[in-house]
Design a protein around this motif. Structure first.
Motif, PDB file in Angstrom:
ATOM      1  N   MET A   1       0.838  -1.204   0.000  1.00 41.85           N
ATOM      2  CA  MET A   1       0.000   0.000   0.000  1.00 41.85           C
ATOM      3  C   MET A   1       0.868   1.248   0.000  1.00 41.85           C
ATOM      4  O   MET A   1       1.897   1.294   0.667  1.00 41.85           O
ATOM      5  CB  MET A   1      -0.914  -0.016   1.234  1.00 41.85           C
ATOM      6  N   ILE A   2       0.462   2.241  -0.777  1.00 40.15           N
ATOM      7  CA  ILE A   2       1.126   3.545  -0.787  1.00 40.15           C
ATOM      8  C   ILE A   2       0.410   4.433   0.218  1.00 40.15           C
ATOM      9  O   ILE A   2      -0.824   4.511   0.225  1.00 40.15           O
ATOM     10  CB  ILE A   2       1.054   4.209  -2.170  1.00 40.15           C
ATOM     11  N   ALA A   3       1.164   5.109   1.068  1.00 40.58           N
ATOM     12  CA  ALA A   3       0.586   6.022   2.051  1.00 40.58           C
ATOM     13  C   ALA A   3       0.979   7.450   1.712  1.00 40.58           C
ATOM     14  O   ALA A   3       2.148   7.724   1.426  1.00 40.58           O
ATOM     15  CB  ALA A   3       1.088   5.670   3.446  1.00 40.58           C
ATOM     16  N   VAL A   4       0.017   8.339   1.751  1.00 38.53           N
ATOM     17  CA  VAL A   4       0.276   9.769   1.601  1.00 38.53           C
ATOM     18  C   VAL A   4       0.076  10.414   2.968  1.00 38.53           C
ATOM     19  O   VAL A   4      -0.983  10.255   3.585  1.00 38.53           O
ATOM     20  CB  VAL A   4      -0.660  10.417   0.565  1.00 38.53           C
ATOM     21  N   ILE A   5       1.092  11.141   3.429  1.00 39.67           N
ATOM     22  CA  ILE A   5       1.095  11.717   4.775  1.00 39.67           C
ATOM     23  C   ILE A   5       1.164  13.232   4.676  1.00 39.67           C
ATOM     24  O   ILE A   5       2.087  13.783   4.062  1.00 39.67           O
ATOM     25  CB  ILE A   5       2.292  11.187   5.583  1.00 39.67           C
ATOM     26  N   ILE A   6       0.192  13.911   5.296  1.00 39.93           N
ATOM     27  CA  ILE A   6       0.099  15.368   5.206  1.00 39.93           C
ATOM     28  C   ILE A   6      -0.077  15.954   6.603  1.00 39.93           C
ATOM     29  O   ILE A   6      -1.144  15.812   7.210  1.00 39.93           O
ATOM     30  CB  ILE A   6      -1.102  15.794   4.332  1.00 39.93           C
ATOM     31  N   PRO A   7       0.936  16.618   7.150  1.00 37.51           N
ATOM     32  CA  PRO A   7       0.755  17.314   8.428  1.00 37.51           C
ATOM     33  C   PRO A   7       0.031  18.635   8.206  1.00 37.51           C
ATOM     34  O   PRO A   7       0.198  19.271   7.160  1.00 37.51           O
ATOM     35  CB  PRO A   7       2.195  17.541   8.902  1.00 37.51           C
ATOM     36  N   VAL A  36      -3.894   2.899  -2.351  1.00 39.80           N
ATOM     37  CA  VAL A  36      -3.386   4.143  -1.772  1.00 39.80           C
ATOM     38  C   VAL A  36      -4.309   4.607  -0.655  1.00 39.80           C
ATOM     39  O   VAL A  36      -5.538   4.557  -0.803  1.00 39.80           O
ATOM     40  CB  VAL A  36      -3.273   5.273  -2.827  1.00 39.80           C
ATOM     41  N   GLU A  37      -3.723   5.052   0.449  1.00 33.63           N
ATOM     42  CA  GLU A  37      -4.483   5.663   1.533  1.00 33.63           C
ATOM     43  C   GLU A  37      -3.822   6.989   1.913  1.00 33.63           C
ATOM     44  O   GLU A  37      -2.604   7.131   1.809  1.00 33.63           O
ATOM     45  CB  GLU A  37      -4.543   4.737   2.752  1.00 33.63           C
ATOM     46  N   VAL A  38      -4.631   7.925   2.364  1.00 33.03           N
ATOM     47  CA  VAL A  38      -4.166   9.273   2.701  1.00 33.03           C
ATOM     48  C   VAL A  38      -4.503   9.573   4.155  1.00 33.03           C
ATOM     49  O   VAL A  38      -5.614   9.289   4.607  1.00 33.03           O
ATOM     50  CB  VAL A  38      -4.831  10.337   1.791  1.00 33.03           C
ATOM     51  N   ARG A  81       1.427   0.798  10.391  1.00 37.42           N
ATOM     52  CA  ARG A  81       0.580  -0.201  11.056  1.00 37.42           C
ATOM     53  C   ARG A  81      -0.504  -0.726  10.124  1.00 37.42           C
ATOM     54  O   ARG A  81      -0.983  -1.852  10.286  1.00 37.42           O
ATOM     55  CB  ARG A  81      -0.055   0.400  12.316  1.00 37.42           C
ATOM     56  N   ARG A  82      -0.868   0.075   9.142  1.00 38.73           N
ATOM     57  CA  ARG A  82      -1.887  -0.337   8.173  1.00 38.73           C
ATOM     58  C   ARG A  82      -1.285  -1.077   6.986  1.00 38.73           C
ATOM     59  O   ARG A  82      -2.011  -1.447   6.062  1.00 38.73           O
ATOM     60  CB  ARG A  82      -2.674   0.890   7.703  1.00 38.73           C
ATOM     61  N   GLY A  83       0.027  -1.261   7.014  1.00 42.98           N
ATOM     62  CA  GLY A  83       0.665  -2.060   5.965  1.00 42.98           C
ATOM     63  C   GLY A  83       1.319  -1.283   4.852  1.00 42.98           C
ATOM     64  O   GLY A  83       1.599  -1.848   3.777  1.00 42.98           O
ATOM     65  N   ALA A  84       1.588  -0.004   5.056  1.00 41.70           N
ATOM     66  CA  ALA A  84       2.219   0.805   4.008  1.00 41.70           C
ATOM     67  C   ALA A  84       3.599   0.267   3.650  1.00 41.70           C
ATOM     68  O   ALA A  84       4.372  -0.122   4.535  1.00 41.70           O
ATOM     69  CB  ALA A  84       2.339   2.259   4.463  1.00 41.70           C
ATOM     70  N   ARG A  85       3.884   0.268   2.367  1.00 36.37           N
ATOM     71  CA  ARG A  85       5.204  -0.115   1.876  1.00 36.37           C
ATOM     72  C   ARG A  85       5.949   1.068   1.268  1.00 36.37           C
ATOM     73  O   ARG A  85       7.156   1.006   1.048  1.00 36.37           O
ATOM     74  CB  ARG A  85       5.076  -1.232   0.834  1.00 36.37           C
ATOM     75  N   TRP A  86       5.224   2.137   0.988  1.00 37.18           N
ATOM     76  CA  TRP A  86       5.831   3.358   0.441  1.00 37.18           C
ATOM     77  C   TRP A  86       5.166   4.544   1.123  1.00 37.18           C
ATOM     78  O   TRP A  86       3.938   4.597   1.239  1.00 37.18           O
ATOM     79  CB  TRP A  86       5.652   3.444  -1.068  1.00 37.18           C
ATOM     80  N   LEU A  87       5.969   5.506   1.593  1.00 37.50           N
ATOM     81  CA  LEU A  87       5.467   6.697   2.265  1.00 37.50           C
ATOM     82  C   LEU A  87       5.725   7.915   1.377  1.00 37.50           C
ATOM     83  O   LEU A  87       6.873   8.231   1.072  1.00 37.50           O
ATOM     84  CB  LEU A  87       6.180   6.883   3.615  1.00 37.50           C
ATOM     85  N   ALA A  88       4.664   8.584   0.971  1.00 37.43           N
ATOM     86  CA  ALA A  88       4.765   9.793   0.151  1.00 37.43           C
ATOM     87  C   ALA A  88       4.344  10.982   1.006  1.00 37.43           C
ATOM     88  O   ALA A  88       3.224  11.013   1.520  1.00 37.43           O
ATOM     89  CB  ALA A  88       3.881   9.678  -1.083  1.00 37.43           C
ATOM     90  N   CYS A  89       5.240  11.946   1.161  1.00 40.99           N
ATOM     91  CA  CYS A  89       4.987  13.082   2.049  1.00 40.99           C
ATOM     92  C   CYS A  89       4.802  14.363   1.258  1.00 40.99           C
ATOM     93  O   CYS A  89       5.546  14.636   0.305  1.00 40.99           O
ATOM     94  CB  CYS A  89       6.156  13.265   3.013  1.00 40.99           C
ATOM     95  N   THR A  90       3.810  15.146   1.664  1.00 43.10           N
ATOM     96  CA  THR A  90       3.675  16.498   1.140  1.00 43.10           C
ATOM     97  C   THR A  90       3.170  17.393   2.263  1.00 43.10           C
ATOM     98  O   THR A  90       3.037  16.969   3.416  1.00 43.10           O
ATOM     99  CB  THR A  90       2.755  16.539  -0.095  1.00 43.10           C
ATOM    100  N   ASP A  91       2.906  18.661   1.941  1.00 41.86           N
ATOM    101  CA  ASP A  91       2.464  19.638   2.934  1.00 41.86           C
ATOM    102  C   ASP A  91       1.071  20.147   2.603  1.00 41.86           C
ATOM    103  O   ASP A  91       0.656  20.153   1.438  1.00 41.86           O
ATOM    104  CB  ASP A  91       3.434  20.822   2.996  1.00 41.86           C
ATOM    105  N   ALA A  92       0.372  20.627   3.609  1.00 45.44           N
ATOM    106  CA  ALA A  92      -1.013  21.045   3.444  1.00 45.44           C
ATOM    107  C   ALA A  92      -1.158  22.305   2.597  1.00 45.44           C
ATOM    108  O   ALA A  92      -2.254  22.591   2.109  1.00 45.44           O
ATOM    109  CB  ALA A  92      -1.653  21.272   4.815  1.00 45.44           C
ATOM    110  N   ASP A  93      -0.081  23.068   2.430  1.00 44.01           N
ATOM    111  CA  ASP A  93      -0.162  24.282   1.609  1.00 44.01           C
ATOM    112  C   ASP A  93       0.421  24.053   0.216  1.00 44.01           C
ATOM    113  O   ASP A  93       0.738  25.014  -0.486  1.00 44.01           O
ATOM    114  CB  ASP A  93       0.548  25.453   2.293  1.00 44.01           C
ATOM    115  N   SER A  94       0.552  22.791  -0.176  1.00 44.46           N
ATOM    116  CA  SER A  94       1.158  22.448  -1.458  1.00 44.46           C
ATOM    117  C   SER A  94       0.182  21.672  -2.331  1.00 44.46           C
ATOM    118  O   SER A  94      -0.812  21.134  -1.847  1.00 44.46           O
ATOM    119  CB  SER A  94       2.425  21.614  -1.232  1.00 44.46           C
ATOM    120  N   GLN A  95       0.492  21.605  -3.633  1.00 44.43           N
ATOM    121  CA  GLN A  95      -0.327  20.855  -4.571  1.00 44.43           C
ATOM    122  C   GLN A  95       0.576  19.970  -5.418  1.00 44.43           C
ATOM    123  O   GLN A  95       1.521  20.452  -6.038  1.00 44.43           O
ATOM    124  CB  GLN A  95      -1.133  21.808  -5.458  1.00 44.43           C
TER     125      GLN A  95
END
Length: 220
Positions: A1-7, A36-38, A81-95
């Protein structure tokens, strides 16, 4: 699973645009067969950021750290914990661009450091400031910029170095330094540039907004 992480800390004004762009990138990745999960990590939010995120059907985490390193770390831990194999990071003020996730995976690396660009310059940001910024930024293959707004990491490599440290700034730089020291294969690419805000009101000290302010002070 690909995870997208946005603080996010009080990002109601910009978060919707971010999540809309992420959804397009997620749709492309899912059409290619990826799950993919976000997750949006709401850190000490007192505005309507949570309501904005809920409208987009993403996971929400609520923390009270006022620390971007902690927020990214919590988001990564949740997704691992949800099984992510790839972590994709971005920011809340970005596109992010539509090809963002597929481009990261296509690099066949353990770490992918991407570039950013300013989508809309503010009126106070003069032509001289823009020229100085562009003269110091390498938007090309092989650059050495590190941006939490455009970063992808293999989960195994991330866990090997202990993940994001709970730093109030430069947690992304520290993580990449740790990954380099571990011998991780890193690709530095400009192929999927992320549009970021040229805001004046910085959410993280010593972040991009403060960098632009420092350039402006240099010109005075």
């Amino acid at each position: 699973m690909i995870a997208v992480i946005i603080p996010a800390h009080n990002e109601a004004r910009r978060l919707g645009r971010c999540l809309k762009s992420v959804k397009t990138a997620v749709d492309q990745a899912q059409q290619a067969g990826h799950q993919v999960e976000v997750v949006v990590v709401l850190d000490s939010c007192t505005d309507s950021s949570a309501a904005v995120a809920k409208r987009h059907g993403v996971h929400l985490l609520h923390i009270d750290a006022r620390n971007v390193g902690t927020a990214r770390r919590c988001g990564a831990a949740f997704m691992l914990r949800r099984g992510a194999r790839w972590l994709a990071c971005t920011d809340a003020d970005s596109q992010v661009p539509p090809t963002w996730l597929l481009s990261q995976l296509g690099c066949s690396a353990e770490v992918v450091c991407g570039t950013v660009h300013v989508q809309h310059w503010q009126p106070w940001q003069t032509a001289d400031l823009r020229k100085l910024y562009r003269s110091r930024y390498q938007a090309q293959e092989g650059h050495r910029h590190v941006h939490g707004a455009n970063l992808g990491i293999c989960a195994a490599a991330y866990e090997r170095v202990g993940g994001f440290q709970p730093l109030p700034a430069h947690e992304d730089v520290q993580l990449v330094a740790d990954l380099q020291a571990s011998g991780a294969r890193i690709v530095w690419t400009a192929r999927h540039s992320v549009a970021t805000s040229s805001r004046r009101d910085s959410r993280a000290r010593d972040g991009f907004a403060d960098y632009l302010a420092g350039l402006q002070a240099h010109l005075m």
